[in-house]
Design a protein around this motif. Sequence first.
Motif, PDB file in Angstrom:
ATOM      1  N   VAL A  76     149.530  -1.623  14.505  1.00 14.94           N
ATOM      2  CA  VAL A  76     149.974  -2.651  13.552  1.00 14.94           C
ATOM      3  C   VAL A  76     151.373  -2.346  13.030  1.00 14.94           C
ATOM      4  O   VAL A  76     151.818  -1.195  12.980  1.00 14.94           O
ATOM      5  CB  VAL A  76     149.018  -2.770  12.343  1.00 14.94           C
ATOM      6  CG1 VAL A  76     147.690  -3.381  12.755  1.00 14.94           C
ATOM      7  CG2 VAL A  76     148.836  -1.420  11.652  1.00 14.94           C
ATOM      8  N   LEU A  77     152.031  -3.409  12.624  1.00 11.92           N
ATOM      9  CA  LEU A  77     153.374  -3.365  12.078  1.00 11.92           C
ATOM     10  C   LEU A  77     153.286  -3.878  10.648  1.00 11.92           C
ATOM     11  O   LEU A  77     152.562  -4.838  10.374  1.00 11.92           O
ATOM     12  CB  LEU A  77     154.251  -4.284  12.927  1.00 11.92           C
ATOM     13  CG  LEU A  77     155.687  -4.557  12.531  1.00 11.92           C
ATOM     14  CD1 LEU A  77     156.510  -3.278  12.561  1.00 11.92           C
ATOM     15  CD2 LEU A  77     156.279  -5.600  13.493  1.00 11.92           C
ATOM     16  N   SER A  78     154.021  -3.246   9.742  1.00 13.86           N
ATOM     17  CA  SER A  78     154.016  -3.710   8.356  1.00 13.86           C
ATOM     18  C   SER A  78     155.403  -4.155   7.946  1.00 13.86           C
ATOM     19  O   SER A  78     156.388  -3.492   8.250  1.00 13.86           O
ATOM     20  CB  SER A  78     153.578  -2.579   7.420  1.00 13.86           C
ATOM     21  OG  SER A  78     153.679  -3.006   6.064  1.00 13.86           O
ATOM     22  N   PRO A  79     155.500  -5.266   7.215  1.00  9.65           N
ATOM     23  CA  PRO A  79     156.769  -5.569   6.538  1.00  9.65           C
ATOM     24  C   PRO A  79     156.977  -4.575   5.394  1.00  9.65           C
ATOM     25  O   PRO A  79     156.025  -3.931   4.941  1.00  9.65           O
ATOM     26  CB  PRO A  79     156.550  -6.980   5.993  1.00  9.65           C
ATOM     27  CG  PRO A  79     155.072  -7.112   5.834  1.00  9.65           C
ATOM     28  CD  PRO A  79     154.460  -6.241   6.900  1.00  9.65           C
ATOM     29  N   PHE A  80     158.227  -4.451   4.941  1.00  6.61           N
ATOM     30  CA  PHE A  80     158.502  -3.446   3.898  1.00  6.61           C
ATOM     31  C   PHE A  80     157.891  -3.812   2.552  1.00  6.61           C
ATOM     32  O   PHE A  80     157.796  -2.971   1.663  1.00  6.61           O
ATOM     33  CB  PHE A  80     160.001  -3.181   3.760  1.00  6.61           C
ATOM     34  CG  PHE A  80     160.798  -4.309   3.156  1.00  6.61           C
ATOM     35  CD1 PHE A  80     160.881  -4.483   1.777  1.00  6.61           C
ATOM     36  CD2 PHE A  80     161.476  -5.198   3.970  1.00  6.61           C
ATOM     37  CE1 PHE A  80     161.623  -5.526   1.232  1.00  6.61           C
ATOM     38  CE2 PHE A  80     162.217  -6.238   3.434  1.00  6.61           C
ATOM     39  CZ  PHE A  80     162.291  -6.398   2.055  1.00  6.61           C
ATOM     40  N   ALA A  81     157.476  -5.061   2.392  1.00  3.59           N
ATOM     41  CA  ALA A  81     156.788  -5.474   1.171  1.00  3.59           C
ATOM     42  C   ALA A  81     155.420  -6.011   1.574  1.00  3.59           C
ATOM     43  O   ALA A  81     155.313  -6.803   2.501  1.00  3.59           O
ATOM     44  CB  ALA A  81     157.576  -6.560   0.446  1.00  3.59           C
ATOM     45  N   PHE A  82     154.368  -5.556   0.896  1.00  2.00           N
ATOM     46  CA  PHE A  82     153.050  -6.102   1.203  1.00  2.00           C
ATOM     47  C   PHE A  82     152.831  -7.395   0.426  1.00  2.00           C
ATOM     48  O   PHE A  82     153.494  -7.639  -0.589  1.00  2.00           O
ATOM     49  CB  PHE A  82     151.940  -5.070   0.957  1.00  2.00           C
ATOM     50  CG  PHE A  82     151.919  -4.457  -0.408  1.00  2.00           C
ATOM     51  CD1 PHE A  82     151.279  -5.083  -1.475  1.00  2.00           C
ATOM     52  CD2 PHE A  82     152.526  -3.226  -0.644  1.00  2.00           C
ATOM     53  CE1 PHE A  82     151.252  -4.514  -2.731  1.00  2.00           C
ATOM     54  CE2 PHE A  82     152.512  -2.635  -1.909  1.00  2.00           C
ATOM     55  CZ  PHE A  82     151.876  -3.276  -2.960  1.00  2.00           C
ATOM     56  N   LEU A 126     149.548  -6.767   7.441  1.00  3.10           N
ATOM     57  CA  LEU A 126     149.725  -6.124   8.741  1.00  3.10           C
ATOM     58  C   LEU A 126     149.704  -7.134   9.885  1.00  3.10           C
ATOM     59  O   LEU A 126     148.925  -8.087   9.876  1.00  3.10           O
ATOM     60  CB  LEU A 126     148.627  -5.075   8.953  1.00  3.10           C
ATOM     61  CG  LEU A 126     148.674  -3.917   7.945  1.00  3.10           C
ATOM     62  CD1 LEU A 126     147.430  -3.030   8.091  1.00  3.10           C
ATOM     63  CD2 LEU A 126     149.955  -3.093   8.122  1.00  3.10           C
ATOM     64  N   VAL A 127     150.568  -6.917  10.833  1.00  2.00           N
ATOM     65  CA  VAL A 127     150.631  -7.755  12.034  1.00  2.00           C
ATOM     66  C   VAL A 127     150.197  -6.904  13.225  1.00  2.00           C
ATOM     67  O   VAL A 127     150.779  -5.847  13.494  1.00  2.00           O
ATOM     68  CB  VAL A 127     152.060  -8.300  12.247  1.00  2.00           C
ATOM     69  CG1 VAL A 127     152.174  -9.011  13.590  1.00  2.00           C
ATOM     70  CG2 VAL A 127     152.442  -9.237  11.108  1.00  2.00           C
ATOM     71  N   LYS A 128     149.166  -7.376  13.899  1.00  2.00           N
ATOM     72  CA  LYS A 128     148.616  -6.636  15.036  1.00  2.00           C
ATOM     73  C   LYS A 128     149.545  -6.779  16.237  1.00  2.00           C
ATOM     74  O   LYS A 128     149.957  -7.892  16.580  1.00  2.00           O
ATOM     75  CB  LYS A 128     147.234  -7.199  15.367  1.00  2.00           C
ATOM     76  CG  LYS A 128     146.482  -6.430  16.421  1.00  2.00           C
ATOM     77  CD  LYS A 128     145.071  -7.009  16.585  1.00  2.00           C
ATOM     78  CE  LYS A 128     144.426  -6.464  17.850  1.00  2.00           C
ATOM     79  NZ  LYS A 128     143.032  -6.949  17.972  1.00  2.00           N
ATOM     80  N   LEU A 129     149.865  -5.674  16.880  1.00  2.00           N
ATOM     81  CA  LEU A 129     150.719  -5.709  18.067  1.00  2.00           C
ATOM     82  C   LEU A 129     149.836  -5.719  19.310  1.00  2.00           C
ATOM     83  O   LEU A 129     148.679  -5.280  19.258  1.00  2.00           O
ATOM     84  CB  LEU A 129     151.658  -4.500  18.069  1.00  2.00           C
ATOM     85  CG  LEU A 129     152.679  -4.517  16.919  1.00  2.00           C
ATOM     86  CD1 LEU A 129     153.428  -3.189  16.826  1.00  2.00           C
ATOM     87  CD2 LEU A 129     153.660  -5.666  17.095  1.00  2.00           C
ATOM     88  N   PRO A 130     150.374  -6.219  20.421  1.00  2.00           N
ATOM     89  CA  PRO A 130     149.558  -6.283  21.640  1.00  2.00           C
ATOM     90  C   PRO A 130     149.082  -4.890  22.062  1.00  2.00           C
ATOM     91  O   PRO A 130     149.841  -3.911  21.950  1.00  2.00           O
ATOM     92  CB  PRO A 130     150.516  -6.864  22.690  1.00  2.00           C
ATOM     93  CG  PRO A 130     151.619  -7.512  21.911  1.00  2.00           C
ATOM     94  CD  PRO A 130     151.727  -6.752  20.638  1.00  2.00           C
ATOM     95  N   ALA A 131     147.859  -4.812  22.525  1.00  2.00           N
ATOM     96  CA  ALA A 131     147.336  -3.532  23.009  1.00  2.00           C
ATOM     97  C   ALA A 131     148.173  -3.078  24.202  1.00  2.00           C
ATOM     98  O   ALA A 131     148.611  -3.891  25.016  1.00  2.00           O
ATOM     99  CB  ALA A 131     145.873  -3.699  23.415  1.00  2.00           C
ATOM    100  N   GLY A 132     148.432  -1.810  24.271  1.00  2.00           N
ATOM    101  CA  GLY A 132     149.142  -1.264  25.422  1.00  2.00           C
ATOM    102  C   GLY A 132     150.617  -1.589  25.463  1.00  2.00           C
ATOM    103  O   GLY A 132     151.246  -1.577  26.523  1.00  2.00           O
ATOM    104  N   VAL A 133     151.200  -1.904  24.311  1.00  2.00           N
ATOM    105  CA  VAL A 133     152.622  -2.209  24.287  1.00  2.00           C
ATOM    106  C   VAL A 133     153.417  -0.974  24.744  1.00  2.00           C
ATOM    107  O   VAL A 133     153.047   0.171  24.459  1.00  2.00           O
ATOM    108  CB  VAL A 133     153.051  -2.661  22.867  1.00  2.00           C
ATOM    109  CG1 VAL A 133     152.969  -1.525  21.864  1.00  2.00           C
ATOM    110  CG2 VAL A 133     154.427  -3.284  22.885  1.00  2.00           C
ATOM    111  N   ASP A 134     154.465  -1.226  25.488  1.00  2.00           N
ATOM    112  CA  ASP A 134     155.233  -0.122  26.066  1.00  2.00           C
ATOM    113  C   ASP A 134     155.908   0.688  24.953  1.00  2.00           C
ATOM    114  O   ASP A 134     156.517   0.125  24.028  1.00  2.00           O
ATOM    115  CB  ASP A 134     156.283  -0.704  27.007  1.00  2.00           C
ATOM    116  CG  ASP A 134     156.878   0.362  27.900  1.00  2.00           C
ATOM    117  OD1 ASP A 134     156.511   0.402  29.092  1.00  2.00           O
ATOM    118  OD2 ASP A 134     157.698   1.163  27.404  1.00  2.00           O
TER     119      ASP A 134
END
Lengths: 340, 340
Positions: A76-82, A126-134
């Motif tokens: 997951v990726l987070s922005p700097f502000a929740f 949180l933003v879910k990133l694709p599984a297996g991202v390079d």
Amino acid sequence: MHKAGDVRVEDAPDPVVEHPTDAVVRIVRSCVCGSDLHPYHSLSAADGPAPMGHEFLGVVEELGSEVSGLSRGDLVLSPFAFADNTCEYCREGLHTSCPKGGFYGAGGVGGAQAEAIRVPQAQGTLVKLPAGVDASLLPSLLTLADVYGTGYHAAHQARVEPGDSVTVIGDGAVGLLAVLSAKQLGAERIVLMGRHQARTDLGRAFGATDVIAERGEEGIAKVRDLTGGHGTRAVLEAVGHMPAYEMAVGVVRPGGVISRVGVPQYEDAPVGFGSLFGPNVTLNGGPAPVRAYMDTLLPAVLDGTVDPGRVFDRAVSLEQTPEGYRAMDQREALKVMITF
Amino acid sequence: MHKAGDVRVEDAPDPVVEHPTDAVVRIVRSCVCGSDLHPYHSLSAADGPAPMGHEFLGVVEELGSEVSGLSRGDLVLSPFAFADNTCEYCREGLHTSCPKGGFYGAGGVGGAQAEAIRVPQAQGTLVKLPAGVDASLLPSLLTLADVYGTGYHAAHQARVEPGDSVTVIGDGAVGLLAVLSAKQLGAERIVLMGRHQARTDLGRAFGATDVIAERGEEGIAKVRDLTGGHGTRAVLEAVGHMPAYEMAVGVVRPGGVISRVGVPQYEDAPVGFGSLFGPNVTLNGGPAPVRAYMDTLLPAVLDGTVDPGRVFDRAVSLEQTPEGYRAMDQREALKVMITF
């Protein structure tokens, strides 16, 4: 950070889920922000120690009972502000004004220059990133947590459009990614004001058509020379100090926009007849609601169309974080990534 | 105006065509502007005497050789700033930044509180009114020279749209016509901040849904109470003094716009994290390019849909102009028309 210039890596209790809307994320990549250098210059011992860092991506380790759409093990990726991503401000794309939102490293929430972090409002944040991202994409993905979204905010607020003329003030990571953003939005002329050639060279690679190394009145005159005396319609101010504001006023075209994303280190500034009012100049900008831009910016990062991660020119381990601050402060490094 | 408080009606040479782009207009209606009260309070004897007045309609008396599209005898309306209406700024609707443009009463151009006036750039500046227009429409037509177009500029720059929430600060003619303009653009809630009941009553007639007589922190609290604590998305500031700016910052919603048309009587103002930056508030506005709005606003004035001329609550002869200043300064009159 104990006080100005004094960053230490210390043991802290492991973060845990405190509210049912929390998640705990094990950090995979973090970094040091230009804005971290403000307290690095000024934090008093009385105001310290403060947990630091607000940019990260990582793996979900624990989830509160009210968080849906995420699973343990997700990258997951987070922005700097929740933010909750459901209130009226979030729906308008102004996540930094979410009443349930806040910033890492304050109010009982830890910093991201750490092995793990508690994320409030995890489902909205949180933003879910694709599984297996390079793994080679991780630096570029990490810029979406702050500096890329912040540069994009500057260009977006200035309503940069195809054929536009833009000046970007500042050759830090945010300024360079404001160049990239202005280019993506179709700007035809992009003048980058900065003095560090390695950085301005990257700015040219991102789309700057002109580089002005001079500052103050001399820099203003150069930009005016380039633009038939008019200045550019948009000015993206990515520094935050008063001389940068004054340059912005000096190079903006009548009827144009000064969009600020450098956190202002001043409260009062000229806005009267002789600066903004007479020429009908717009002043806007603020803390970037980077969550709002992730969906827009993610595809071109994932398919490699853009490579904003080039702003990272040094990597350190968590233990070497103090050295990362020193290198950025001394301008030996543009932006320092922390790897685990 | 010889100095603060000292307005005299004196004989002056008849204006003549000095440049082939000039016209001379015999004035039929003129008036005193709220902005004329600034020098009425502060003009030093050393800076006087100054010809006054910048709002008028009248009859074309003489035309330079390069002026086409106008004839002697035409009834014409002038914006308060002259402009060529062909340059890149004019084409963008920013006539106040026209390189060939300027203001009446300065730079060798006379004032409009007079029997006749020389109009530079006459072809671009003057708008021909329909022949035989009803005299009862003249007051409303005259407002297009400044106060209506200026109020409209405030609403237009703030991008007021249907359903919007708006606060208007100031119950002078510009503030009241900012209310009318916001209503025309579809605003749903229009909060008028003003203390003079005859004026705020007119504001209600123009479309204000709420009137707040309190000022400062108390006024801010009232507007916040009306808006669920948020403030309004648009704030139209039609005063120009620092307390009005501070109220604007206090009542604007995060992500909203403060649009100023009151000429700022200050140069520096708060714009940092605690005022504009943190909540991503936009600051804009400036001298209104009223020429740009005439085509838009004229039809509803001519067909009587709107009656902005209601801001005129007193008429004087040219000889009585000093009394007109006094009455406006003492707030006995909202806006004084000069008839001939």
